[in-house]
Design a protein around this motif. Structure first.
Motif, PDB file in Angstrom:
ATOM      1  N   SER A 160       0.836  -1.205   0.000  1.00 29.31           N
ATOM      2  CA  SER A 160       0.000   0.000   0.000  1.00 29.31           C
ATOM      3  C   SER A 160       0.866   1.249   0.000  1.00 29.31           C
ATOM      4  N   GLU A 161       1.929   1.218   0.782  1.00 18.97           N
ATOM      5  CA  GLU A 161       2.861   2.355   0.795  1.00 18.97           C
ATOM      6  C   GLU A 161       3.529   2.516  -0.568  1.00 18.97           C
TER       7      GLU A 161
ATOM      8  N   HIS B 186       4.025   5.577  -5.601  1.00 26.42           N
ATOM      9  CA  HIS B 186       3.935   5.619  -7.069  1.00 26.42           C
ATOM     10  C   HIS B 186       2.881   6.622  -7.507  1.00 26.42           C
ATOM     11  N   ARG B 187       1.748   6.624  -6.825  1.00 23.19           N
ATOM     12  CA  ARG B 187       0.642   7.513  -7.194  1.00 23.19           C
ATOM     13  C   ARG B 187       1.047   8.968  -7.111  1.00 23.19           C
TER      14      ARG B 187
ATOM     15  N   ASP C  45      11.536   8.367  -1.307  1.00 26.71           N
ATOM     16  CA  ASP C  45      11.458   7.730   0.003  1.00 26.71           C
ATOM     17  C   ASP C  45      11.990   8.679   1.076  1.00 26.71           C
ATOM     18  N   ASP C  46      11.394   8.632   2.261  1.00 22.89           N
ATOM     19  CA  ASP C  46      11.849   9.534   3.339  1.00 22.89           C
ATOM     20  C   ASP C  46      13.105   9.010   4.039  1.00 22.89           C
TER      21      ASP C  46
ATOM     22  N   MET D 267      10.096   6.066  -3.472  1.00 23.49           N
ATOM     23  CA  MET D 267       9.352   5.356  -2.426  1.00 23.49           C
ATOM     24  C   MET D 267       8.853   4.013  -2.964  1.00 23.49           C
ATOM     25  N   LEU D 268       8.472   3.972  -4.234  1.00 25.36           N
ATOM     26  CA  LEU D 268       7.994   2.721  -4.837  1.00 25.36           C
ATOM     27  C   LEU D 268       9.025   1.603  -4.658  1.00 25.36           C
ATOM     28  N   GLU D 269      10.267   1.871  -5.008  1.00 29.66           N
ATOM     29  CA  GLU D 269      11.249   0.790  -4.936  1.00 29.66           C
ATOM     30  C   GLU D 269      11.602   0.431  -3.497  1.00 29.66           C
TER      31      GLU D 269
END
Ligand SMILES: [Mg+2]
Length: 121
Positions: A48-49, A54-55, A60-61, A68-70
């Motif tokens: 979900s994250e 991706h959306r 990524d933080d 963040m997707l990867e």
């Protein structure tokens, strides 16, 4: 393919070793009987994250040079491999066999996918 199986199961063992603390009771240090449903849903939360990253095309933080997707997909893999080793599953063997099986699936062939009721994605 036997190498692939062994590499994947070795990776699972390594990830499980790094995450062993999550398999022990926080207060007593005794082994926990992990809830499989809970572990599966924790994997879903990583996916979900990944979807949210991706959306929104987010970085990524924690690893800000990466999407963040990867990173969230990596988290999902970590949870899956940890679960595989922690439950004593032959995840590597199952993955190799399933890849081979999928090559032969009639419902994955182009003609079947184009047919009425075929899998479009
Ligand atoms: Mg995560």
């Amino acid at each position: 393919m036997k190498d692939t199986k062994n590499i994947l199961n070795g990776l699972a063992d390594y990830i499980h070793m790094l995450n062993k603390k999550w398999w022990l009771d926080l207060e007593t240090g005794k082994p926990l009987n992990r809830n499989v449903g809970e572990m599966l849903m924790l994997t879903v939360s990583e996916l979900s994250e990944a979807m949210e990253g991706h959306r929104k095309v987010l970085m990524d933080d924690k690893l800000p040079h990466r999407f963040m997707l990867e990173v969230e997909l990596a988290d999902a893999l970590i949870r899956i491999f940890d679960m595989g080793a922690g439950l004593g599953l032959d995840l590597g063997g199952a993955l190799v066999e399933k890849l081979e099986y999928n090559k032969t699936r009639e419902d994955h062939q182009t003609a079947a996918r184009l047919a009425a009721g075929g899998k479009k994605y």
